[in-house]
Enzyme design. Structure first.
Site, PDB file in Angstrom:
ATOM      1  N   GLU A 108       0.801  -1.225   0.000  1.00 45.73           N
ATOM      2  CA  GLU A 108       0.000   0.000   0.000  1.00 45.73           C
ATOM      3  C   GLU A 108       0.836   1.279   0.000  1.00 45.73           C
ATOM      4  O   GLU A 108       0.422   2.281  -0.576  1.00 45.73           O
ATOM      5  CB  GLU A 108      -0.930   0.006   1.216  1.00 45.73           C
ATOM      6  CG  GLU A 108      -1.961  -1.102   1.211  1.00 45.73           C
ATOM      7  CD  GLU A 108      -2.918  -1.002   0.035  1.00 45.73           C
ATOM      8  OE1 GLU A 108      -3.253   0.132  -0.352  1.00 45.73           O
ATOM      9  OE2 GLU A 108      -3.296  -2.052  -0.508  1.00 45.73           O
TER      10      GLU A 108
ATOM     11  N   SER B 126     -46.742 -31.728  40.452  1.00 38.52           N
ATOM     12  CA  SER B 126     -46.315 -31.926  41.839  1.00 38.52           C
ATOM     13  C   SER B 126     -45.167 -31.019  42.258  1.00 38.52           C
ATOM     14  O   SER B 126     -44.832 -30.964  43.449  1.00 38.52           O
ATOM     15  CB  SER B 126     -45.896 -33.387  42.049  1.00 38.52           C
ATOM     16  OG  SER B 126     -46.998 -34.247  41.867  1.00 38.52           O
TER      17      SER B 126
END
Length: 809
Positions: free
Chosen positions: A103, A487
């Site tokens: 770059e 229950s």
């Protein structure tokens, strides 16, 4: 002689030569003034409306929100842009050099604009113009950063001039290291990854600091064009681009040619796109997401870079998910093999893909992970009577008929499968070198389940699962649905009885009993699960063995309204009416509230409101909110211990005795629950430090199947969860070379232990068989001794059978 030759023969006298140089100097001065004026005018024109480069400091990039577990580990990241900021000194040299080589090789030499690079770009553009191809930018790293922050991406002369000016100003404002750091953190590198750290996680599943040379080169190459260079969409192009980066690194002196050539031979070893760690914590994270969106908004969640510190315990969550999925698969297998499997050779998506079965990739294959014990979908490649060849991701598996007859009712695999079928398989073993597996046939369950674990002392939610698979259903059955409790409601009603004059040794007659409803004047006759009756039994036995008639008698004596009041005191918010059928859990409850209610028992009567978020910080570490613990006294510490002690008996010898092997590691207590026609199965239980609950059922309320009660469908999930938690504790202790801290249920003041006959509830005589140390509130101990007549009133006095789960038929 020609005119040209005559002109050539003219001699310039010294006087004429002086005049010529004077004209040349005037021309140079004039031209320079024109050029400088033009440049000055252009600069002034360009500078007008130019953004202030210090705005970079105020331009806040979208950051991923991090969700942290209770040990500080990041376990989830949320955001459309996966961006994780990384400091310059954390970037490896290989990546720095790769980026510079491709770059901006002169980055550390120029002042923002590279004149050499610009001249080179102009010369190339001359040829590009005549060739009709795209213009070269010739932009430095600083120019690219300026363009990314402030300018449009299209190329023009004016934009280029603005870019130059901004680049120079950025260079004056920031150091080279800072500019490079901003560059590496800003750019989109494809597939939602912004910046090099997010890209490293996406492509390689690691931090940028751990990147190898070839991985650094690949990421550096993507900067030029993430849409073009994608290892997923264009692997060959990306491969060539990576190798070009390596060649540039050689040219710039960063690599030897030998090392570069060796690295070029390596393939692009990227992880699959869209992978995830299955559904880990999906329900928990979804609850977090909803809260953040409703409180702070979507922008804060997806772009704000929040840090959300949660109560989630990774070990507990993993143990819960493993136990729940295995429990549901086991429950489903008890119902047998189903012929509902996908056949790819008849599937539209497969047929339009144009790929053979050997190359087709299933959507469920989102992670490269394949480990023994995991269950994945597999593609059947070939089948015989005794063996099937399958494909799981990039592995080939062999399935034999050894263990299928028990639940498929056949030993011939070819009666179940054919080439092209997609079936779940469990990984038994793996040969990574040969990419081969040994697998067993499995099946996706039809039933759903929910699970939540809460720390009683703090209210922190340590694990939460809303269903079998978040991908299959996002409904959170922990908080968003209410089902009949069966229950599992009984401990709350027995607690009310303990506070209203009963003890664990109180005697109630278990016999056919008619109750008249005071409102409808109808008669209700509850039945026990086994349709049998035991005669005169203790309150403890009534709960340990879940005797329906005993619970109904108790509720009738303390009144149904007292039962409702206690349910509300324990934090239940669903609609409950003062009917005697409450004794059998006919009203609907939420799992989160039931588990929170049970957490009162190990926490000495105090209920702490459940929560999942400890604190939230913004991206700068500022505290946005911190949880404030909300607690309330529900019952006395003495009553809480008495109920805990009774519920310990449920696991020691009652309906949950199949979990009793865990008692060698820590004290446990809990209660099963089953509803009419086996539509709901529950188990909720706790240790001194953790309370967890399981619900199993179907969303359409159809039965789970014959005898699929809480002890069979829900309890194994709870048991295996605690087994996993205990294993994790032992592993950590071994790693730390320490011992696991022993846990005990705290015995409060005012509690005494007295020897009784466990079946009669009276003080034991010499001929009593069931001597037992029972807990009592001081002053409530029995005074009378057993007699043989008392033994005769108990129809199973000489029996040592474990209790059965009870429900309303």
């Amino acid at each position: 002689m020609s005119p040209a030759k005559k002109l050539w023969k003219i001699r310039i006298v010294p006087t004429d030569r002086k005049k010529l140089w004077r004209h040349i100097r005037r021309f140079i001065v004039f031209s320079t003034a024109v050029i400088l004026g033009a440049l000055l005018g252009t600069y002034i024109a360009v500078k007008q409306g130019l953004p202030d480069v210090t705005e970079i400091e105020r331009l806040i990039p979208s950051l991923t929100t991090s969700v942290l577990a209770d040990d500080g580990r990041v376990v989830k990241e949320i955001g459309p842009e996966k961006r994780i900021l990384v400091a310059y000194d954390k970037i490896p040299d290989s990546l720095k050099q790769a980026i510079l080589a491709t770059e901006d090789p002169r980055f550390f030499k120029h002042k923002g604009v590279d004149v050499r690079g610009f001249v080179r770009a102009i010369w190339q553009n001359v040829w590009h113009i005549f060739g009709g191809s795209k213009l070269e930018g010739g932009s430095t790293i600083t120019q690219q950063l300026a363009r990314e922050y402030f300018l449009y991406r299209q190329q023009s002369i004016h934009r280029k001039l603005v870019e130059w000016v901004l680049a120079v100003q950025i260079e004056k404002r920031y150091s080279k290291d800072k500019i490079f750091e901003m560059y590496c953190n800003q750019f989109n590198l494809g597939h939602g990854a912004y910046g090099i750290e997010a890209a490293a996680h996406l492509f390689f599943g690691k931090s940028v600091t751990d990147l190898t040379l070839d991985e650094s080169a690949m990421i550096a190459g993507i900067f030029r064009g993430p849409a073009r260079y994608s290892p997923y969409n264009a692997p060959e192009l990306t491969f060539n681009r990576r190798n070009h980066v390596l060649a540039r690194m050689v040219e710039e002196g960063y690599l030897t040619k030998t090392l570069a050539e060796e690295t070029k031979k390596k393939p692009l070893s990227v992880l699959p796109l869209g992978r995830s760690d299955s559904d880990f914590g999906a329900t928990f994270f979804e609850e977090i997401r909803r809260y953040i969106v409703s409180t702070y908004g979507e922008d804060a969640l997806y772009r704000g870079g929040l840090k959300i510190y949660t109560t989630l315990n990774v070990d507990a969550q993993k143990a819960a998910e493993t136990a729940l999925r295995q429990g549901l698969r086991d429950q489903d297998k008890r119902r047998g093999w189903r012929k509902d499997k996908l056949l790819l050779t008849e599937d539209k998506d497969f047929l339009t893909s144009g790929r053979p079965l050997e190359e087709y990739w299933l959507r469920s294959w989102t992670s490269p992970r394949v480990e023994p014990g995991d269950v994945f979908e597999a593609i059947v490649l070939s089948v015989s009577k005794t063996e099937a060849k399958v494909r799981v991701k990039s592995y080939t598996g062999r399935m034999r008929n050894d263990d299928i007859e028990r639940w498929t009712k056949t030993k011939q695999i070819d009666r179940l499968l054919q080439r092209g079928h997609v079936v779940p398989v469990r990984i038994k073993s793996k040969d990574e070198t040969k990419k081969e597996l040994s697998v067993s046939l499995d099946q996706e369950p039809l039933a759903e389940a929910a699970f939540v674990a809460i720390e009683p002392a703090t209210g922190q939610i340590k694990a939460m699962i809303g269903g079998y698979s978040f991908g299959r259903s996002q409904l959170n059955r922990v908080t968003q649905t209410a089902r009949q409790a069966g229950s599992s409601i009984k401990p709350l009603l027995y607690t009310a009885a303990l506070d209203n004059g009963f003890t664990a040794a109180s005697r109630i007659e278990d016999k056919p009993t008619d109750f008249t409803d005071k409102w409808s004047h109808t008669t209700w006759t509850p039945k026990n699960y086994d349709r049998q009756y035991k005669g005169m039994i203790t309150l403890r036995s009534g709960l340990e063995d879940s005797r329906n008639v005993v619970t109904a008698v108790l509720l009738d004596q303390i009144t149904p309204q007292v039962g409702v009041d206690y349910c509300k005191r324990f934090g239940l918010t669903t609609t409950i009416y003062p009917y005697l059928s409450l004794s059998l859990g006919t009203f609907e409850m939420r799992l989160i509230e039931m588990v929170s209610a049970y957490s009162v028992f190990p926490n000495q009567g105090v209920r702490v409101k459940p929560y999942s978020i400890l604190k939230i910080e913004d991206r700068d570490g500022n505290l946005l909110e911190e949880n404030k613990v909300e607690s309330e006294d529900v019952i006395s510490p003495q009553t809480a211990f008495l109920m805990t002690n009774i519920l310990q008996g449920v696991i020691e010898r009652g309906t949950a005795a199949s979990a009793s092997s865990l008692l060698a590691y820590k004290p446990l207590a809990g209660k099963t629950g089953t509803t009419d026609k086996y539509t709901d199965a529950w188990f909720i239980g706790f240790s001194p430090s953790l309370c967890a609950g399981v619900w199993v059922g179907r969303d359409d309320n159809t039965p789970l199947g014959p005898r699929e009660e809480g002890a069979l469908a829900a309890l194994p999930i709870w048991r295996d969860f605690f087994r996993g938690v205990i294993a994790a504790e032992l592993k950590k202790a071994e790693a730390a070379k320490s011992e696991v801290a022993l846990e005990e249920f705290a015995v409060p003041k005012g509690i005494v232990f007295e020897a009784i006959d466990r079946k009669t509830g009276l003080r034991p005589a010499s001929f009593c068989r069931w001597r037992f140390m029972e807990s009592f509130l001081e002053g409530t101990e029995p005074t009378r001794f057993c007699s043989l007549e008392d033994h005769l009133l108990i129809l199973d006095y000489d029996s040592n059978e474990r209790g059965k789960e009870e429900h309303e038929p």
